[in-house]
Design a protein around this motif. Structure first.
Motif, PDB file in Angstrom:
ATOM      1  N   LEU A   1       0.783  -1.284  -0.254  1.00  0.00           N
ATOM      2  CA  LEU A   1      -0.069  -0.242   0.003  1.00  0.00           C
ATOM      3  C   LEU A   1       0.905   1.093   0.035  1.00  0.00           C
ATOM      4  O   LEU A   1       0.498   2.317  -0.661  1.00  0.00           O
ATOM      5  CB  LEU A   1      -0.791   0.028   1.127  1.00  0.00           C
ATOM      6  N   ALA A   2       1.850   1.079   0.916  1.00  0.00           N
ATOM      7  CA  ALA A   2       3.023   2.561   0.834  1.00  0.00           C
ATOM      8  C   ALA A   2       3.613   2.612  -0.501  1.00  0.00           C
ATOM      9  O   ALA A   2       3.765   3.727  -0.989  1.00  0.00           O
ATOM     10  CB  ALA A   2       3.603   2.491   2.031  1.00  0.00           C
ATOM     11  N   PHE A   3       4.078   1.366  -1.134  1.00  0.00           N
ATOM     12  CA  PHE A   3       4.667   1.499  -2.157  1.00  0.00           C
ATOM     13  C   PHE A   3       3.911   2.180  -3.772  1.00  0.00           C
ATOM     14  O   PHE A   3       4.174   2.958  -4.060  1.00  0.00           O
ATOM     15  CB  PHE A   3       4.786  -0.041  -2.901  1.00  0.00           C
ATOM     16  N   THR A   4       2.469   1.721  -3.572  1.00  0.00           N
ATOM     17  CA  THR A   4       1.649   2.217  -4.518  1.00  0.00           C
ATOM     18  C   THR A   4       0.868   3.835  -4.205  1.00  0.00           C
ATOM     19  O   THR A   4       0.872   4.442  -5.141  1.00  0.00           O
ATOM     20  CB  THR A   4       0.226   1.313  -4.806  1.00  0.00           C
ATOM     21  N   GLU A   5       0.825   4.047  -2.956  1.00  0.00           N
ATOM     22  CA  GLU A   5       0.343   5.287  -2.622  1.00  0.00           C
ATOM     23  C   GLU A   5       1.521   6.424  -2.943  1.00  0.00           C
ATOM     24  O   GLU A   5       1.077   7.633  -3.100  1.00  0.00           O
ATOM     25  CB  GLU A   5       0.170   5.463  -1.303  1.00  0.00           C
ATOM     26  N   ARG A   6       2.711   6.107  -2.750  1.00  0.00           N
ATOM     27  CA  ARG A   6       3.688   7.054  -3.363  1.00  0.00           C
ATOM     28  C   ARG A   6       3.466   7.482  -4.762  1.00  0.00           C
ATOM     29  O   ARG A   6       3.722   8.819  -5.230  1.00  0.00           O
ATOM     30  CB  ARG A   6       5.192   6.435  -3.592  1.00  0.00           C
ATOM     31  N   ARG A   7       2.876   6.956  -5.840  1.00  0.00           N
ATOM     32  CA  ARG A   7       2.621   7.466  -6.904  1.00  0.00           C
ATOM     33  C   ARG A   7       1.039   8.002  -7.158  1.00  0.00           C
ATOM     34  O   ARG A   7       1.073   8.691  -7.968  1.00  0.00           O
ATOM     35  CB  ARG A   7       2.648   6.250  -7.942  1.00  0.00           C
ATOM     36  N   LEU A   8       0.331   7.685  -6.179  1.00  0.00           N
ATOM     37  CA  LEU A   8      -1.147   7.909  -6.400  1.00  0.00           C
ATOM     38  C   LEU A   8      -1.585   9.444  -6.669  1.00  0.00           C
ATOM     39  O   LEU A   8      -2.291   9.877  -7.505  1.00  0.00           O
ATOM     40  CB  LEU A   8      -2.001   7.257  -5.099  1.00  0.00           C
ATOM     41  N   GLY A   9      -0.782  10.034  -5.935  1.00  0.00           N
ATOM     42  CA  GLY A   9      -1.029  11.711  -6.194  1.00  0.00           C
ATOM     43  C   GLY A   9      -0.314  12.210  -7.302  1.00  0.00           C
ATOM     44  O   GLY A   9      -0.377  13.630  -7.312  1.00  0.00           O
ATOM     45  N   MET A  10       0.371  11.663  -7.766  1.00  0.00           N
ATOM     46  CA  MET A  10       1.058  12.264  -8.957  1.00  0.00           C
ATOM     47  C   MET A  10       0.477  12.230 -10.245  1.00  0.00           C
ATOM     48  O   MET A  10      -0.335  11.300 -10.692  1.00  0.00           O
ATOM     49  CB  MET A  10       2.438  11.472  -8.996  1.00  0.00           C
ATOM     50  N   VAL A  11       0.549  13.481 -10.805  1.00  0.00           N
ATOM     51  CA  VAL A  11      -0.123  13.358 -12.145  1.00  0.00           C
ATOM     52  C   VAL A  11       1.150  12.901 -13.321  1.00  0.00           C
ATOM     53  O   VAL A  11       2.073  13.840 -13.242  1.00  0.00           O
ATOM     54  CB  VAL A  11      -0.608  14.869 -12.445  1.00  0.00           C
ATOM     55  N   LEU A  12       0.960  12.080 -13.996  1.00  0.00           N
ATOM     56  CA  LEU A  12       2.122  11.718 -15.116  1.00  0.00           C
ATOM     57  C   LEU A  12       2.134  12.313 -16.284  1.00  0.00           C
ATOM     58  O   LEU A  12       0.931  12.756 -16.665  1.00  0.00           O
ATOM     59  CB  LEU A  12       1.918  10.134 -15.243  1.00  0.00           C
ATOM     60  N   PRO A  13       3.110  12.301 -16.906  1.00  0.00           N
ATOM     61  CA  PRO A  13       3.328  13.293 -18.231  1.00  0.00           C
ATOM     62  C   PRO A  13       2.455  12.322 -19.430  1.00  0.00           C
ATOM     63  O   PRO A  13       2.240  13.022 -20.210  1.00  0.00           O
ATOM     64  CB  PRO A  13       4.677  13.449 -18.546  1.00  0.00           C
ATOM     65  N   ASN A  14       2.275  11.260 -19.023  1.00  0.00           N
ATOM     66  CA  ASN A  14       1.548  10.528 -20.034  1.00  0.00           C
ATOM     67  C   ASN A  14       1.359   9.087 -19.335  1.00  0.00           C
ATOM     68  O   ASN A  14       1.718   8.790 -18.393  1.00  0.00           O
ATOM     69  CB  ASN A  14       2.531   9.965 -21.188  1.00  0.00           C
ATOM     70  N   PRO A  15       0.082   8.404 -19.797  1.00  0.00           N
ATOM     71  CA  PRO A  15      -0.382   7.117 -19.139  1.00  0.00           C
ATOM     72  C   PRO A  15       0.757   6.019 -19.571  1.00  0.00           C
ATOM     73  O   PRO A  15       1.650   6.057 -20.503  1.00  0.00           O
ATOM     74  CB  PRO A  15      -1.582   6.589 -20.171  1.00  0.00           C
ATOM     75  N   ILE A  16       0.919   5.332 -18.546  1.00  0.00           N
ATOM     76  CA  ILE A  16       1.995   3.900 -18.727  1.00  0.00           C
ATOM     77  C   ILE A  16       1.133   2.653 -18.535  1.00  0.00           C
ATOM     78  O   ILE A  16       0.227   2.442 -17.968  1.00  0.00           O
ATOM     79  CB  ILE A  16       3.149   4.182 -17.539  1.00  0.00           C
ATOM     80  N   LYS A  17       1.952   1.433 -18.964  1.00  0.00           N
ATOM     81  CA  LYS A  17       1.514   0.351 -18.537  1.00  0.00           C
ATOM     82  C   LYS A  17       2.632  -0.414 -17.904  1.00  0.00           C
ATOM     83  O   LYS A  17       4.056  -0.116 -17.998  1.00  0.00           O
ATOM     84  CB  LYS A  17       1.784  -0.509 -19.977  1.00  0.00           C
ATOM     85  N   SER A  18       2.424  -1.519 -17.104  1.00  0.00           N
ATOM     86  CA  SER A  18       3.188  -2.049 -16.142  1.00  0.00           C
ATOM     87  C   SER A  18       2.829  -3.478 -16.382  1.00  0.00           C
ATOM     88  O   SER A  18       1.850  -4.072 -15.802  1.00  0.00           O
ATOM     89  CB  SER A  18       2.979  -1.445 -14.601  1.00  0.00           C
TER      90      SER A  18
END
Length: 134
Positions: A63-80
């Protein structure tokens, strides 16, 4: 460290091996953010988990790992793309996939590296037509 991270073409490649510890997960998050900061557009990523032999992390760490990114607006969509070989690895990947609810990040799970690479190579519009593969 129980991981290696490198750029390969337009992909961030991650290979996780041995036992995943909370410290490794935090270091991996830092390394991914650092790699992303150097490249535009933000690259897709391929995470190979097939050499993971143990897990010392649980829900709170993921949860902590994913929450680090959650509030970020990315410059483009990404796939993982996550590649797994065992049920334990699949469970870890599913937890990550479930917790990662960022609107610009699509996470899929695969059992074959080739299938993951094919999915990463497809344009986003084709993904919407074909639906999830995990």
């Amino acid at each position: 460290m129980a991981f290696a991270l490198w750029m390969e073409g337009d992909l961030i490649r991650i290979r996780i091996h041995d036992t995943i510890t909370p410290r490794d997960l935090r270091a991996l998050a830092d390394a991914v953010l650092e790699a992303e900061a150097r490249v535009l557009p933000m690259p897709n990523r391929l995470t190979d988990m097939t050499d993971v032999t143990g897990v010392e992390v649980g829900f709170a760490e993921f949860l902590a790992f994913t929450e680090r990114r959650l509030g970020m607006v990315l410059p483009n969509p990404i796939k993982s793309a996550l590649v797994v070989a065992s049920r334990v690895q699949l469970g870890i990947a599913r937890m990550f996939q479930t917790l990662n609810d960022h609107p610009q990040v699509t996470v899929e799970i695969f059992h074959e590296l080739g299938d993951a690479l094919s999915w990463l190579a497809t344009p986003p519009s084709a993904d919407a037509q074909n639906g999830p593969r995990g």
